[in-house]
Design an enzyme around this catalytic site. Sequence first.
Site: not given
Length: 320
Positions: A33, A61, A78, A177
């Site tokens: 993020g 998600s 990623k 988170c």
Amino acid sequence: MSRYARQTILPEVGAKGQARLSAARVLVVGAGGLAAPVLPLLAGAGVGHLTILDEDIISLSNLHRQTLFTEQDCGRPKVEAAAERCRALNAGIEVSTKNQALTRANVAEFIAGVDLVLDCADSYAASYTLSDTCLEMSKPLISASVLGLTGYVGGFCGGAPSLRAVFPDAPNSSASCATAGVLGPVVGVMGAIQAQMALNLILGLDPSPLGQMVQFDARSCRSTGFRFHGAPEPDTYFSFISASQLGPSDLIIELRDAQEAPDPIHPDAQRMNPENLKIESNKDQRLALCCATGLRAWRVAERIQPNWPGEIVLVAASTS
């Protein structure tokens, strides 16, 4: 017209500043993020070489805040997708990827060849490992963290106090988170500030972002900040190490039960409940406390340190 014309026109940048950006080598740890705004902003500004370090894959998600990715990217590493986006945005820069976890065993290798480190990992173990190493190697670190509707960004090491100087004790909350939730725009705001601090540092702007803390509350849309140049480094602290660095002479305590972790972090580990931990003190042994993130181990270490004469280290399974 030059692609950088809109920023080189700024007196704070100019041709010399753009040359500094082009020559900069930046390590970004974490491609989630926080990296979603950090990476394209640095790539777009023309930072010459980006190294992206992360071992995770993209999941549905997380897309509400990891806006660098699409649904079609789910299941991909990623670093792979992030590097593609950076190269597509600016073909004139170099982007390297490291599809692996950051550990105490490899951190110095990654930091040695860069000018600046950005901590986008959102992991206690990673943040403190980066800070400890950056302090030792005199490398600047821009670290950020977000939880729920709040977050912070700070400039550490490289001549400024470390993360431990500002946050010397274990956090009170064990929330993450995944357990407490987070809103995407909060992460975006903090990542954008992190990128701006990085550019300010590379450009040599005054005041330096090193020694600066910025805090943001998305509920009230208010930010606060302070400088921490006088913060003292703690005299003693608990280092995070990797499972690979455990040895036969270590007393290894696995704080996770068999349901949480069917396989202990090390074959020689002894399982113990952190609430009822009783250990025979032995000044000749190093005590290694192991858990998922390192936070439980840190809290246990703080509790038992007065009665333990030897060294205590922490091992986080998520970064081993």
